[in-house]
Scaffold this motif. Structure first.
Motif, PDB file in Angstrom:
ATOM      1  N   ILE A  11       0.875  -1.375   0.018  1.00 24.89           N
ATOM      2  CA  ILE A  11      -0.007  -0.134   0.240  1.00 24.89           C
ATOM      3  C   ILE A  11       0.942   1.331  -0.077  1.00 24.89           C
ATOM      4  O   ILE A  11       0.795   2.292  -0.624  1.00 24.89           O
ATOM      5  N   GLY A  14       2.182   1.610  -3.661  1.00 24.43           N
ATOM      6  CA  GLY A  14       1.358   1.985  -4.522  1.00 24.43           C
ATOM      7  C   GLY A  14       0.865   3.559  -4.384  1.00 24.43           C
ATOM      8  O   GLY A  14       0.541   4.320  -5.136  1.00 24.43           O
ATOM      9  N   LEU A  15       0.933   3.907  -2.874  1.00 27.61           N
ATOM     10  CA  LEU A  15       0.503   5.483  -2.726  1.00 27.61           C
ATOM     11  C   LEU A  15       1.644   6.393  -3.108  1.00 27.61           C
ATOM     12  O   LEU A  15       1.323   7.322  -3.671  1.00 27.61           O
ATOM     13  N   THR A 231      -1.367  -5.680  -4.425  1.00 29.62           N
ATOM     14  CA  THR A 231      -1.565  -4.524  -3.407  1.00 29.62           C
ATOM     15  C   THR A 231      -0.950  -3.166  -4.180  1.00 29.62           C
ATOM     16  O   THR A 231      -1.608  -2.087  -4.222  1.00 29.62           O
ATOM     17  N   SER A 232       0.334  -3.262  -4.576  1.00 31.67           N
ATOM     18  CA  SER A 232       1.129  -2.089  -5.025  1.00 31.67           C
ATOM     19  C   SER A 232       0.369  -1.815  -6.401  1.00 31.67           C
ATOM     20  O   SER A 232       0.582  -0.565  -6.509  1.00 31.67           O
ATOM     21  N   VAL A 235      -3.393  -0.087  -5.438  1.00 34.44           N
ATOM     22  CA  VAL A 235      -3.146   1.350  -4.997  1.00 34.44           C
ATOM     23  C   VAL A 235      -2.616   2.180  -6.057  1.00 34.44           C
ATOM     24  O   VAL A 235      -2.927   3.254  -5.856  1.00 34.44           O
ATOM     25  N   SER A 239      -3.939   5.868  -7.132  1.00 34.00           N
ATOM     26  CA  SER A 239      -3.157   6.727  -7.065  1.00 34.00           C
ATOM     27  C   SER A 239      -3.027   7.667  -8.245  1.00 34.00           C
ATOM     28  O   SER A 239      -2.956   9.071  -8.202  1.00 34.00           O
TER      29      SER A 239
END
Length: 502
Positions: A11, A14-15, A231-232, A235, A239
């Motif tokens: 996360i 990714g953010l 997840t990456s 997210v 983003s």
């Protein structure tokens, strides 16, 4: 790494990969804040996987643009009109903007790797990101579109991307700022930033993936790595979408404020923790031992005790020995490599710490005490298959069982080179991984023959040495070498000196 750790860090990646607050900084800071002790090898594998996840996010989000650019560039090359439309022109500008990061990344590789382990350095670079964002918002007039970019603009923004090789300097923040300094509109600068990230992320991903595959450690962590990758990617996609919408109407100032606060907080926290770890007196604090990763060839596994013995004299070193085939070694993961003869790696600094001679052994029940080089050539090439061909007195005819090391082994390479063989093993050769396995195999296999370094203790194994007639034994002698990517200093240099003298 645990499943929870990979999800949280996925996360974070990714953010922060696309929001201009530096993903590399947060991947350094997050384990520091939570007190996670993640081994270097696992951290390397995870970083590669989540970067591939965010790379996938960019590809999926901009797939129409990517297809259009590739098609236009290809048509332009065929027509010999490289800039025949806006998409072709944009493609060449992206390629141009990629060069500075590639060149500077290679030149400053060692400094960058050192910065990735330093929370204070990362915090300072975060403050630099804050300054960049504030200056770009203040100086940029934001009145130029993506179609108005020139080659000078692309090169300028490319140098800003090169600065982002240091953890804490946001890649998206630096490149968007670079665009704003050239008076490019915020959404256009962000779009170019994301598109120009593709080549450098793709090249880095391919290079790191090659190291990852040959490391042989992915399967063990597959479930947790898959969670981090997905997840990456998810997210990261969200983003990109959010930031492009945000920049249509809003500035980068709040991201600058965040980087300023986070960098200052982490710098203060690192300082506090450093003071806590120091004794409340004027005596110098006991230094944390420097970790030293040693890759030891399986052919020299018996050297582990010797290395450990020398390391005890240097308490400022924490030596970790991995017995690993040198074909699987990547120098970015190890400080020292110990090999029999020249290692199959490009290592700039090599130091001899001893000599080893390969000794020929056979099963103890075999009535043979000496052998010629010609007979050895025949046996290990497969043309001689019976001991009666070596010594006619041996009756009844007994089959020769050749024991050999894997083809990539440094012992195998040295032996084949000495015999001047073509590298092909006899059809019935038994492959053993280590000298210890060679001893076991020779003891248990009638009529068997093999070889191992002369310093290996044969103990009570049912084997015996063969004397080689002539001077062939000289050809079986090799130096034991310790290699390093960097010139050793201090205790590390002294450790190598100890190995040379022991």
């Amino acid at each position: 790494m645990t499943l929870l750790q990979t999800i949280i860090l996925g996360i974070v990646q990714g953010l922060t990969e696309f929001i201009p607050v530096s993903s590399s900084a947060h991947l350094v800071i997050t384990p520091f804040v939570f007190g996670w002790q993640i081994p270097d090898q696992e951290a390397f594998i995870f970083d590669v996987i989540v970067q591939l996840g965010t790379l996938l996010a960019v590809i999926v989000y901009f797939w129409r643009d990517i297809v259009k650019i590739i098609r236009s560039v290809s048509i332009g090359v065929v027509r010999r009109q490289p800039f025949f439309d806006a998409s072709a022109r944009l493609g060449w500008l992206i390629i141009l903007a990629t060069f500075p990061a590639g060149v500077i990344g290679l030149l400053l590789k060692d400094q960058v790797e050192a910065a990735f382990t330093s929370v204070p350095a990362t915090s300072i670079f975060l403050l630099i990101t804050a300054l960049l964002l504030l200056l770009a918002e203040r100086k940029g007039r934001r009145n130029r579109s993506l179609e108005q970019l020139s080659w000078k603009d692309a090169l300028w923004i490319g140098f800003f991307q090169a600065a982002a090789i240091f953890p804490g300097i946001s890649r998206s923040g630096a490149t968007i700022s670079g665009g704003l300094f050239r008076d490019v509109e915020r959404p256009a600068a962000a779009r170019f930033s994301f598109l120009m990230s593709l080549p450098i992320m793709l090249l880095a991903g391919v290079s790191a993936s090659a190291d990852l595959i040959t490391s042989g450690q992915v399967a063990r962590q597959a479930p947790t790595l898959a969670a981090g990758f997905l997840t990456s990617a998810l997210v990261g996609y969200l983003s990109i979408h959010w930031l492009l919408s945000y920049l249509n109407k809003r500035s980068l100032r709040w991201f600058a404020v965040y980087c300023l606060l986070m960098g200052s907080f982490m710098l203060a926290l690192a300082g506090i923790q450093s003071r806590k770890s120091s004794p409340a007196s004027f005596l110098p604090a006991e230094a944390t031992p420097q970790p030293v990763r040693v890759a030891l060839s399986p052919s020299l596994s018996h050297y582990a005790e010797r290395i450990s013995g020398c390391s005890e004299a240097y308490p400022d070193l924490a030596v970790f020995i991995d017995v690993i085939p040198l074909s699987q070694v990547h120098m970015s993961q190890f400080d020292l490599v110990v090999s029999f003869g020249m290692p199959p790696l490009e290592i700039p600094f090599l130091y001899p710490v001893g000599e080893e001679t390969l000794r020929i052994l056979v099963n103890a029940e075999l009535p043979v005490d000496d052998i010629t080089q010609e007979a050895l050539n025949g046996i290990f090439s497969g043309s001689v298959q019976s001991w009666s061909e070596v010594q006619p007195a041996i009756e009844p005819a007994q089959a020769i069982r050749v024991l050999q090391y894997p083809a990539e082994s440094d012992l195998s390479s040295a032996f084949i080179e000495s015999l001047q063989l073509d590298g092909e093993y006899p059809d019935r050769a038994l492959i053993v991984p280590t000298p210890q396995a060679m001893l076991e195999g020779l003891s248990q296999t009638p009529g068997s023959i093999g070889y191992l370094p002369g310093s290996v203790d044969i103990g009570n194994h049912a084997v015996k040495y063969l004397k080689i007639t002539g001077d062939f034994e000289q050809k079986l002698r090799r130096s034991v070498l310790v290699g390093s990517n960097r010139e050793p200093e201090g205790s590390l240099k002294n450790l190598i000196g100890c190995l040379q003298q022991s």
